[in-house]
Design a protein around this motif. Structure first.
Motif, PDB file in Angstrom:
ATOM      1  N   THR A   1       0.842  -1.198   0.000  1.00  0.00           N
ATOM      2  CA  THR A   1       0.000   0.000   0.000  1.00  0.00           C
ATOM      3  C   THR A   1       0.874   1.243   0.000  1.00  0.00           C
ATOM      4  OG1 THR A   1      -0.094   0.312   2.408  1.00  0.00           O
ATOM      5  CG2 THR A   1      -1.706  -1.209   1.432  1.00  0.00           C
ATOM      6  N   ALA A   2       0.288   2.334  -0.432  1.00  0.00           N
ATOM      7  CA  ALA A   2       0.925   3.634  -0.239  1.00  0.00           C
ATOM      8  C   ALA A   2       0.838   3.982   1.243  1.00  0.00           C
ATOM      9  CB  ALA A   2       0.210   4.684  -1.086  1.00  0.00           C
ATOM     10  N   PRO A   3       1.623   4.945   1.705  1.00  0.00           N
ATOM     11  CA  PRO A   3       1.528   5.346   3.115  1.00  0.00           C
ATOM     12  C   PRO A   3       0.096   5.733   3.488  1.00  0.00           C
ATOM     13  CG  PRO A   3       3.466   6.319   2.111  1.00  0.00           C
ATOM     14  CD  PRO A   3       2.679   5.690   0.993  1.00  0.00           C
ATOM     15  N   ILE A   4      -0.361   5.214   4.618  1.00  0.00           N
ATOM     16  CA  ILE A   4      -1.710   5.482   5.116  1.00  0.00           C
ATOM     17  C   ILE A   4      -1.588   6.208   6.448  1.00  0.00           C
ATOM     18  CG2 ILE A   4      -3.902   4.463   5.829  1.00  0.00           C
ATOM     19  CD1 ILE A   4      -3.080   1.955   4.198  1.00  0.00           C
ATOM     20  N   ARG A   5      -2.196   7.383   6.547  1.00  0.00           N
ATOM     21  CA  ARG A   5      -2.176   8.116   7.818  1.00  0.00           C
ATOM     22  C   ARG A   5      -3.436   7.784   8.601  1.00  0.00           C
ATOM     23  NH1 ARG A   5       0.700  11.852  10.210  1.00  0.00           N
ATOM     24  NH2 ARG A   5       1.988  12.139   8.345  1.00  0.00           N
ATOM     25  N   LEU A   6      -3.230   7.187   9.776  1.00  0.00           N
ATOM     26  CA  LEU A   6      -4.350   6.811  10.631  1.00  0.00           C
ATOM     27  C   LEU A   6      -4.833   8.023  11.425  1.00  0.00           C
ATOM     28  CD1 LEU A   6      -2.892   3.444  11.971  1.00  0.00           C
ATOM     29  CD2 LEU A   6      -4.376   3.796   9.989  1.00  0.00           C
ATOM     30  N   LEU A   7      -6.038   7.922  11.974  1.00  0.00           N
ATOM     31  CA  LEU A   7      -6.596   9.032  12.739  1.00  0.00           C
ATOM     32  C   LEU A   7      -5.739   9.387  13.951  1.00  0.00           C
ATOM     33  CD1 LEU A   7     -10.408   8.166  12.670  1.00  0.00           C
ATOM     34  CD2 LEU A   7      -9.237   9.993  11.433  1.00  0.00           C
ATOM     35  N   CYS A   8      -5.013   8.402  14.473  1.00  0.00           N
ATOM     36  CA  CYS A   8      -4.151   8.663  15.631  1.00  0.00           C
ATOM     37  C   CYS A   8      -2.916   9.465  15.247  1.00  0.00           C
ATOM     38  CB  CYS A   8      -3.737   7.347  16.278  1.00  0.00           C
ATOM     39  SG  CYS A   8      -2.755   6.272  15.208  1.00  0.00           S
ATOM     40  N   GLY A   9      -2.711   9.676  13.930  1.00  0.00           N
ATOM     41  CA  GLY A   9      -1.559  10.433  13.465  1.00  0.00           C
ATOM     42  C   GLY A   9      -0.415   9.559  12.993  1.00  0.00           C
ATOM     43  N   ARG A  10      -0.500   8.267  13.252  1.00  0.00           N
ATOM     44  CA  ARG A  10       0.557   7.341  12.849  1.00  0.00           C
ATOM     45  C   ARG A  10       0.431   7.029  11.365  1.00  0.00           C
ATOM     46  NH1 ARG A  10       3.852   4.073  15.758  1.00  0.00           N
ATOM     47  NH2 ARG A  10       4.742   2.263  14.695  1.00  0.00           N
ATOM     48  N   GLU A  11       1.573   6.973  10.669  1.00  0.00           N
ATOM     49  CA  GLU A  11       1.583   6.655   9.244  1.00  0.00           C
ATOM     50  C   GLU A  11       2.078   5.228   9.045  1.00  0.00           C
ATOM     51  OE1 GLU A  11       4.306   8.381   5.942  1.00  0.00           O
ATOM     52  OE2 GLU A  11       2.534   9.692   6.005  1.00  0.00           O
ATOM     53  N   VAL A  12       1.338   4.461   8.268  1.00  0.00           N
ATOM     54  CA  VAL A  12       1.656   3.051   8.046  1.00  0.00           C
ATOM     55  C   VAL A  12       1.798   2.805   6.552  1.00  0.00           C
ATOM     56  CG1 VAL A  12       0.825   0.684   8.263  1.00  0.00           C
ATOM     57  CG2 VAL A  12       0.449   2.306  10.125  1.00  0.00           C
TER      58      VAL A  12
ATOM     59  N   GLU B   1       5.081  -2.312  12.412  1.00  0.00           N
ATOM     60  CA  GLU B   1       4.225  -2.161  13.591  1.00  0.00           C
ATOM     61  C   GLU B   1       2.945  -1.432  13.207  1.00  0.00           C
ATOM     62  OE1 GLU B   1       6.361  -0.153  16.711  1.00  0.00           O
ATOM     63  OE2 GLU B   1       6.698  -2.044  17.763  1.00  0.00           O
ATOM     64  N   VAL B   2       1.824  -1.999  13.626  1.00  0.00           N
ATOM     65  CA  VAL B   2       0.523  -1.363  13.400  1.00  0.00           C
ATOM     66  C   VAL B   2      -0.312  -1.536  14.666  1.00  0.00           C
ATOM     67  CG1 VAL B   2       0.562  -1.813  10.913  1.00  0.00           C
ATOM     68  CG2 VAL B   2      -0.526  -3.460  12.455  1.00  0.00           C
ATOM     69  N   PRO B   3      -1.313  -0.687  14.872  1.00  0.00           N
ATOM     70  CA  PRO B   3      -2.221  -0.907  16.009  1.00  0.00           C
ATOM     71  C   PRO B   3      -2.926  -2.255  15.880  1.00  0.00           C
ATOM     72  CG  PRO B   3      -2.483   1.317  15.131  1.00  0.00           C
ATOM     73  CD  PRO B   3      -1.622   0.571  14.155  1.00  0.00           C
ATOM     74  N   LEU B   4      -3.276  -2.823  17.007  1.00  0.00           N
ATOM     75  CA  LEU B   4      -3.918  -4.133  17.018  1.00  0.00           C
ATOM     76  C   LEU B   4      -5.182  -4.160  16.168  1.00  0.00           C
ATOM     77  CD1 LEU B   4      -4.158  -7.025  18.124  1.00  0.00           C
ATOM     78  CD2 LEU B   4      -5.248  -6.073  20.168  1.00  0.00           C
ATOM     79  N   TRP B   5      -5.946  -3.060  16.173  1.00  0.00           N
ATOM     80  CA  TRP B   5      -7.191  -3.065  15.399  1.00  0.00           C
ATOM     81  C   TRP B   5      -6.911  -3.132  13.900  1.00  0.00           C
ATOM     82  CZ3 TRP B   5      -8.497   0.600  11.780  1.00  0.00           C
ATOM     83  CH2 TRP B   5      -7.852   1.833  11.829  1.00  0.00           C
ATOM     84  N   VAL B   6      -5.790  -2.535  13.459  1.00  0.00           N
ATOM     85  CA  VAL B   6      -5.408  -2.624  12.048  1.00  0.00           C
ATOM     86  C   VAL B   6      -4.967  -4.049  11.725  1.00  0.00           C
ATOM     87  CG1 VAL B   6      -3.779  -1.829  10.289  1.00  0.00           C
ATOM     88  CG2 VAL B   6      -4.761  -0.192  11.913  1.00  0.00           C
ATOM     89  N   ALA B   7      -4.183  -4.639  12.629  1.00  0.00           N
ATOM     90  CA  ALA B   7      -3.742  -6.020  12.426  1.00  0.00           C
ATOM     91  C   ALA B   7      -4.942  -6.956  12.322  1.00  0.00           C
ATOM     92  CB  ALA B   7      -2.833  -6.443  13.576  1.00  0.00           C
ATOM     93  N   ALA B   8      -5.943  -6.742  13.185  1.00  0.00           N
ATOM     94  CA  ALA B   8      -7.139  -7.585  13.157  1.00  0.00           C
ATOM     95  C   ALA B   8      -7.893  -7.412  11.838  1.00  0.00           C
ATOM     96  CB  ALA B   8      -8.042  -7.245  14.337  1.00  0.00           C
ATOM     97  N   TYR B   9      -7.998  -6.175  11.383  1.00  0.00           N
ATOM     98  CA  TYR B   9      -8.692  -5.888  10.114  1.00  0.00           C
ATOM     99  C   TYR B   9      -8.007  -6.610   8.955  1.00  0.00           C
ATOM    100  CZ  TYR B   9     -10.612  -3.188   6.215  1.00  0.00           C
ATOM    101  OH  TYR B   9     -11.219  -2.815   5.031  1.00  0.00           O
ATOM    102  N   LEU B  10      -6.676  -6.518   8.904  1.00  0.00           N
ATOM    103  CA  LEU B  10      -5.932  -7.157   7.818  1.00  0.00           C
ATOM    104  C   LEU B  10      -5.985  -8.676   7.917  1.00  0.00           C
ATOM    105  CD1 LEU B  10      -2.771  -4.847   7.798  1.00  0.00           C
ATOM    106  CD2 LEU B  10      -4.606  -4.884   6.088  1.00  0.00           C
ATOM    107  N   LYS B  11      -5.832  -9.198   9.132  1.00  0.00           N
ATOM    108  CA  LYS B  11      -5.799 -10.651   9.318  1.00  0.00           C
ATOM    109  C   LYS B  11      -7.123 -11.290   8.929  1.00  0.00           C
ATOM    110  CE  LYS B  11      -4.326 -14.664  10.557  1.00  0.00           C
ATOM    111  NZ  LYS B  11      -3.323 -15.381   9.733  1.00  0.00           N
ATOM    112  N   LYS B  12      -8.225 -10.650   9.292  1.00  0.00           N
ATOM    113  CA  LYS B  12      -9.541 -11.205   8.963  1.00  0.00           C
ATOM    114  C   LYS B  12      -9.768 -11.265   7.456  1.00  0.00           C
ATOM    115  CE  LYS B  12     -11.702  -9.779  13.308  1.00  0.00           C
ATOM    116  NZ  LYS B  12     -12.644  -8.834  13.962  1.00  0.00           N
ATOM    117  N   ARG B  13      -8.999 -10.487   6.701  1.00  0.00           N
ATOM    118  CA  ARG B  13      -9.103 -10.481   5.237  1.00  0.00           C
ATOM    119  C   ARG B  13      -7.931 -11.203   4.585  1.00  0.00           C
ATOM    120  NH1 ARG B  13     -11.577  -6.821   7.743  1.00  0.00           N
ATOM    121  NH2 ARG B  13     -13.513  -5.859   6.982  1.00  0.00           N
ATOM    122  N   ASP B  14      -7.168 -11.935   5.420  1.00  0.00           N
ATOM    123  CA  ASP B  14      -6.025 -12.716   4.949  1.00  0.00           C
ATOM    124  C   ASP B  14      -5.010 -11.841   4.216  1.00  0.00           C
ATOM    125  OD1 ASP B  14      -4.541 -15.052   4.723  1.00  0.00           O
ATOM    126  OD2 ASP B  14      -5.384 -15.548   2.761  1.00  0.00           O
TER     127      ASP B  14
END
Length: 215
Positions: A28-39, A48-61
């Motif tokens: 992906t291109a850089p994604i700026r999360l609402l918390c201000g962190r860029e992934v 490193e990503v927030p747990l909620w992002v990891a869960a979102y990605l993992k559930k979609r394989d």
């Protein structure tokens, strides 16, 4: 929804900001999360990503989730041994260790080696810590004004906060009444100390029954 269920949901939500390491399967291109962190996701570079992002990605394989170091079986075994060997203090686990472990075991058990062993060790740690909390609460009395809860987790705090606060209020009110009644009893030749002991025993029993009802 009960107050405890609502508090548990709040704790689970807050744990979603905990950073975990994932190995992405997509770019992906850089994604700026609402918390201000860029992934930025670049396979197969760990990030490193927030747990909620990891869960979102993992559930979609779309990623693998790396096991946090503290959740490795050997480290959990060491934490369990520390809990058992030190009845007066708690080991330094993450503040949301219960919620993080539950989420990872639910969504990423295929990424976690020895998932069943991890699940059992976390449950054992919870049981030992719960017993220590209950033992500590037995020592509360009307003179208690401060309780040290270093390293007690968010879920554990939610489990005892309201019950302990109400119990302390009752203890202080009942102790004040006992002292007042004790003065009258002493003037009449009665035993005031027995009254105070009975009050404490009664309140401690109520406190522990309430805690057991929240398990």
């Amino acid at each position: 929804m009960s107050q405890f269920s609502a508090a548990a949901s709040d704790a689970a939500f807050l744990s979603g900001d905990t950073l975990v390491v994932v190995v992405p399967k997509l770019r992906t291109a850089p994604i700026r999360l609402l918390c201000g962190r860029e992934v930025e996701l670049t396979p197969p570079v760990p990030v490193e990503v927030p747990l909620w992002v990891a869960a979102y990605l993992k559930k979609r394989d779309k990623c693998f989730i790396k096991l946090p170091e503290w959740l490795e079986p050997d480290n959990l075994q060491a934490s369990l041994a520390e809990e058992r060997d030190n009845p007066d203090r708690f080991s330094a686990l993450p503040h949301h260790y219960v919620e993080i472990a539950k989420e990872l075991l639910q969504i990423a058990s295929d990424d976690l080696p020895e998932a069943n062993k991890i699940r059992g060790l976390v449950a054992d740690i919870e049981d030992v810590r719960r017993t220590k909390l209950q033992t500590g609460l037995r020592n509360l009395d009307a003179d208690t004004t401060l309780v040290h809860l270093k390293h007690v987790s968010a879920m554990e705090l939610h489990g005892i906060r309201n019950v302990a606060a109400k119990a302390l209020d009752h203890m202080q009110k009942d102790a004040a009444a006992a002292r007042q009644g004790g003065g009258t009893a002493a003037a009449a030749g009665g035993d005031a100390s027995q009254t105070g002991a009975d009050v404490r025993a009664d309140n401690t029993g109520r406190l522990l029954r309430a805690l057991q009802g929240r398990r």
